[in-house]
Enzyme design. Structure first.
Site, PDB file in Angstrom:
ATOM      1  N   LYS A   2       3.666   2.002  -3.690  1.00 37.67           N
ATOM      2  CA  LYS A   2       2.770   3.160  -3.637  1.00 37.67           C
ATOM      3  C   LYS A   2       1.389   2.832  -4.210  1.00 37.67           C
ATOM      4  O   LYS A   2       1.217   1.904  -4.991  1.00 37.67           O
ATOM      5  CB  LYS A   2       3.414   4.361  -4.347  1.00 37.67           C
ATOM      6  CG  LYS A   2       4.539   4.940  -3.472  1.00 37.67           C
ATOM      7  CD  LYS A   2       5.131   6.218  -3.999  1.00 37.67           C
ATOM      8  CE  LYS A   2       6.160   6.748  -2.993  1.00 37.67           C
ATOM      9  NZ  LYS A   2       6.907   7.931  -3.520  1.00 37.67           N
ATOM     10  N   ARG A  26      14.317   3.479  -5.214  1.00 36.27           N
ATOM     11  CA  ARG A  26      14.117   3.475  -3.766  1.00 36.27           C
ATOM     12  C   ARG A  26      13.035   2.459  -3.442  1.00 36.27           C
ATOM     13  O   ARG A  26      11.885   2.625  -3.841  1.00 36.27           O
ATOM     14  CB  ARG A  26      13.704   4.878  -3.326  1.00 36.27           C
ATOM     15  CG  ARG A  26      13.486   5.034  -1.838  1.00 36.27           C
ATOM     16  CD  ARG A  26      13.105   6.464  -1.487  1.00 36.27           C
ATOM     17  NE  ARG A  26      12.838   6.580  -0.061  1.00 36.27           N
ATOM     18  CZ  ARG A  26      11.675   6.267   0.506  1.00 36.27           C
ATOM     19  NH1 ARG A  26      10.654   5.819  -0.258  1.00 36.27           N
ATOM     20  NH2 ARG A  26      11.501   6.392   1.802  1.00 36.27           N
TER      21      ARG A  26
END
Ligand SMILES: Nc1nc2ncc(COP(=O)(O)O)nc2c(=O)[nH]1
Length: 287
Positions: A228, A264
């Site tokens: 991210k 994740r």
């Protein structure tokens, strides 16, 4: 002092009972526009082959998503989403691979569970589809409720908090309370701070640094930091999403130290290595 001077006995190395390592949730985005791996799996076979690779590399389960949640992504219909993901879910379930379906749509959740998914992973925490909670109550699945404040079009405007950790904790708590009113079994609920969803980099780091306050809700915690943008902020400006994998793996190890249920990730190998280091460090032995 020699050891025996201290306690009159030889020091005994007390080996901690090893805490279970977090589950590794491998990401399979079956979408043409996901920010880091979009469009590489245009066919079902490509998608299944990649998921099977992640599973061989150590993923405990595969998170299959058909709609990109990256900032500014355009919405697709549940039908289009199902056309993308259901064949992949079915093929992976046929191989005995555990699957979570990454969807905000209750119809897609139902179809994916029928095709073999055992977890519903809803980034909207039930806010995007009024039927989701009622639907989950009727399914025999685990449900991941993430913190969310709206669709990706206007996420940054939504990133306003009085105190982000407390606010996120409270808003997740409200969603969980409603889930329980709908009759969802508490043991089936997993919570997630929704890193990057209506959050600045600073918000994300504050949430990661205070995972214990989320865990005090009493539910397993899933962390989704992989590749991210807030990780990219620590790297040189020309870094690409894949360059964020080392930072992602370090987050995985620190999340393990914080006792999370799962991480994740896109790149399973680096997180698997990070968790093997954590386990050896924790127990003085190799995994
Ligand atoms: N539970 C959970 N699910 C998610 N799904 C998608 C994305 C967006 O990232 P991607 O585009 O790399 O899938 N992030 C999360 C997350 O943080 N937590």
């Amino acid at each position: 002092h020699r050891n025996s001077d201290v306690a009159g006995t030889d020091m005994v190395l007390v080996r901690r009972t090893p805490r279970p390592r977090p589950r590794i949730m491998g990401i399979l985005n079956v979408t043409p526009d996901s920010f880091s791996d979009g469009g590489r799996w245009n066919t079902v076979d490509d998608a299944v082959a990649h998921a099977a690779l992640l599973h061989e590399q150590g993923a405990d389960l595969i998170d299959v998503g058909g709609e990109s949640t990256r900032p500014g992504a355009e919405r697709i219909s549940p039908d289009e989403e199902q056309q993308r993901v259901i064949p992949v879910v079915r093929a992976l379930a046929d191989r005995g691979i555990q699957i979570s379906i990454d969807t905000v749509n209750s119809a897609t959740a139902v179809a994916a569970v029928e095709a073999g998914a055992t977890i519903v992973n809803d980034v909207s925490g039930g806010l995007a589809d009024d039927e989701m909670f009622r639907t989950i109550a009727g399914l025999d699945v685990d449900y991941i409720v993430s913190h969310w404040r709206g669709h990706s079009a206007n996420m940054d405007e939504l990133a306003r908090y009085n105190e982000v950790v407390g606010d996120v904790r409270t808003e997740i708590q409200r969603r969980v309370a409603e889930l329980i009113i709908w009759g969802v079994d508490e043991k089936r609920i997993i919570v997630d701070p929704g890193l990057g969803f209506a959050k600045t980099a600073e918000h994300n780091w504050k949430l990661l640094g205070n995972i214990d306050r989320l865990e005090s809700l009493g539910f397993p915690v899933l962390i989704g930091a992989s590749r991210k943008r807030f990780l990219g902020g620590l790297l040189p400006d020309d870094a690409t999403p894949v360059d964020r994998d080392p930072a992602t793996a370090i987050v995985s190890a620190l999340a393990a130290q914080a006792g999370v249920w799962g991480v994740r990730v896109h790149d399973v190998e680096s997180t698997r290595a990070a968790l093997a280091v954590w386990t050896a460090w924790e127990t003085g032995a190799t995994a």
